[in-house]
Design a protein around this motif. Structure first.
Motif, PDB file in Angstrom:
ATOM      1  N   GLU A 176      -7.966   0.764  -0.176  1.00  0.00           N
ATOM      2  CA  GLU A 176      -8.220  -0.326   0.747  1.00  0.00           C
ATOM      3  C   GLU A 176      -9.445  -0.026   1.624  1.00  0.00           C
ATOM      4  OE1 GLU A 176      -4.496  -0.975   2.745  1.00  0.00           O
ATOM      5  OE2 GLU A 176      -4.930  -3.083   3.102  1.00  0.00           O
TER       6      GLU A 176
ATOM      7  N   ASP B 290      -6.141  -1.232  -4.762  1.00  0.00           N
ATOM      8  CA  ASP B 290      -5.571  -1.801  -3.547  1.00  0.00           C
ATOM      9  C   ASP B 290      -6.519  -2.833  -2.945  1.00  0.00           C
ATOM     10  OD1 ASP B 290      -4.117  -2.353  -1.303  1.00  0.00           O
ATOM     11  OD2 ASP B 290      -3.925  -0.265  -0.634  1.00  0.00           O
TER      12      ASP B 290
ATOM     13  N   THR C 103       0.833  -1.206   0.000  1.00  0.00           N
ATOM     14  CA  THR C 103       0.000   0.000   0.000  1.00  0.00           C
ATOM     15  C   THR C 103       0.868   1.257   0.000  1.00  0.00           C
ATOM     16  OG1 THR C 103      -1.846  -1.128   1.063  1.00  0.00           O
ATOM     17  CG2 THR C 103      -1.765   1.267   1.313  1.00  0.00           C
TER      18      THR C 103
HETATM   19 MG   LIG Z   1      -2.102  -2.662   2.268  1.00  0.00          MG
END
Ligand SMILES: [Mg+2]
Ligand SMILES: Nc1ncnc2c1ncn2[C@@H]1O[C@H](COP(=O)(O)OP(=O)(O)OP(=O)(O)O)[C@@H](O)[C@H]1O
Length: 383
Positions: free
Chosen positions: A87, A163, A48
């Protein structure tokens, strides 16, 4: 020219009173135009962080990020022409799902009928047409996630960053959507970077996979190459289910031939000897020396059970365990105190303690230097 280039990119998180956390370490990577790639690795390995530096939501601590020829290190996120699915979804709560998806299209002054058409199309693709008039706070995690993904996919951009875009979905839906998303990306020639810790997903989606561990890019290669030519012990053990067998061994270079010897546990006897044939079949033979400490690798699927005729490396062992998994057998073979895992398609009718013949095909063998952990020889590359 690459669509996206990472040139020795590092991320260092600095907090007062704490040691610096180097989360991404000098990553070099070049993604081609229209290529679909994945960043793959365990939780906390820096996936990330890498993506957020490209999107502009984290500063680049060291190195350079380029989109095409443009250096984007100091550009604001909105100036980068990058679409991202986060995310944590990051939807606008006061807007309906349809308006969340349409938001950037309307802002770019796209005519409304065209916007409606695109929203409808992507909603059908991701199976969220029934919630287009709902508001984000009333949705499940899996629904919010698909809305976030839809919003990123409809946006015109130079690069799409996704993500863990399907982490909240159940496996069946995930597999169906994965196929459709891949088709959509290819059809629209969208250069895309996925983040995932699911290797099945990475293999299914990607042209190439960047395997990361502890902030370091271990290997960036096609799914086939990661399986057949893992660059080091980490990738060899990480890619493939169940994991590659890795046995400690010593090289024997005699009479122009290359053998690897696995010693039995606890005594000086030889548990396993495999031959790679003439040393001049090995591409980088100069890197090898007699007695060198290595790890011998072979994937559980590549070992054949009970067949020793016409085999360059026939082996005798003892059955340690035999587990039927419903569609395949996982069979453990004891070789002088080392356990070699073998996977076969059918059920195996053998009791623990039985003597078993095996074949280790030379083209399926790998050698890694035990100290540097780097790959030395892949059986698939023998001349
Ligand atoms: Mg991550
Ligand atoms: N904003 C932040 N401030 C300080 N440290 C951070 C921050 N974001 C991430 N880190 C640290 O950086 C490292 C890498 O985190 P990152 O979120 O990039 O990992 P990841 O590979 O995406 O993991 P996951 O699969 O769990 O999402 C971790 O040690 C994490 O604690």
């Amino acid at each position: 020219m690459a669509a996206l280039t990472l040139d020795k990119v590092s991320k260092i998180y600095r907090e007062k009173g704490k040691a610096d956390n180097r989360a991404v370490k000098a990553v070099d990577m070049a993604v081609h135009d229209g290529e679909i790639i994945s960043l793959l690795g365990s939780s906390g390995c820096g996936k990330t962080s890498t993506l957020r530096m490209v999107a502009g939501f984290e500063s680049v601590s060291e190195g350079q990020v380029r989109i095409g020829e443009r250096v984007i290190n100091d550009l604001k996120p909105a100036e980068r022409n990058v679409a991202m699915a986060f995310e944590g979804y990051a939807l606008y709560p006061p807007l309906t799902v349809a308006n969340n998806i349409a938001f950037s299209l309307l802002r770019s002054k796209m005519p409304r009928p065209e916007v409606r058409k695109r929203v409808q199309h992507i909603a059908e693709l991701l199976e969220i047409t029934d919630i287009l008039e709902a508001y984000p706070p009333t949705l499940s995690g899996g629904q919010q996630q698909r809305v976030s993904l839809a919003r990123a996919l409809v946006r015109p951009a130079d690069l799409w960053l996704l993500d863990e875009p399907m982490s909240q979905l159940e496996p069946q839906l995930r597999a169906v959507l994965r196929g459709r998303i891949k088709e959509y990306l290819i059809e629209h020639r969208m250069t895309s970077v996925f983040v995932t810790h699911d290797q099945t997903e990475a293999v299914a989606l990607s042209d190439r996979i960047a395997v990361m561990s502890n902030g370091v890019l271990q290997q960036f290669a096609s799914p086939e190459d990661l399986k057949e030519r893992p660059a080091n012990l980490f990738v060899a053990g990480f890619i493939g289910e169940p994991a590659m067998n890795l046995l400690p061994a010593r090289l024997a270079l005699q009479d122009g031939r290359l053998d690897a010897l696995v010693h039995a546990q606890g005594d000086a006897g030889i548990a396993l000897r495999v031959s790679f044939g003439a040393l001049d079949r090995v591409v980088n033979a100069a890197a090898l020396h007699d007695g060198q400490k290595v790890h011998l690798g072979v994937r559980p699927h590549k070992v054949s059970l009970g067949r020793t005729a016409d085999c360059a490396n026939p082996v005798q062992g003892t059955l340690a365990f035999n587990q039927w998994q419903g569609d395949q057998s996982h069979v453990g073979i004891d070789l002088g105190g080392h356990t070699l895992l073998v996977v076969t398609d059918g059920a195996v009718d053998l009791a623990d303690g039985s003597g078993v013949g095996l074949c280790l095909p030379t083209e399926a063998l790998h050698l890694f230097d035990s100290d540097s952990e780097k790959a030395l020889v892949h059986g698939a590359d023998l001349r």
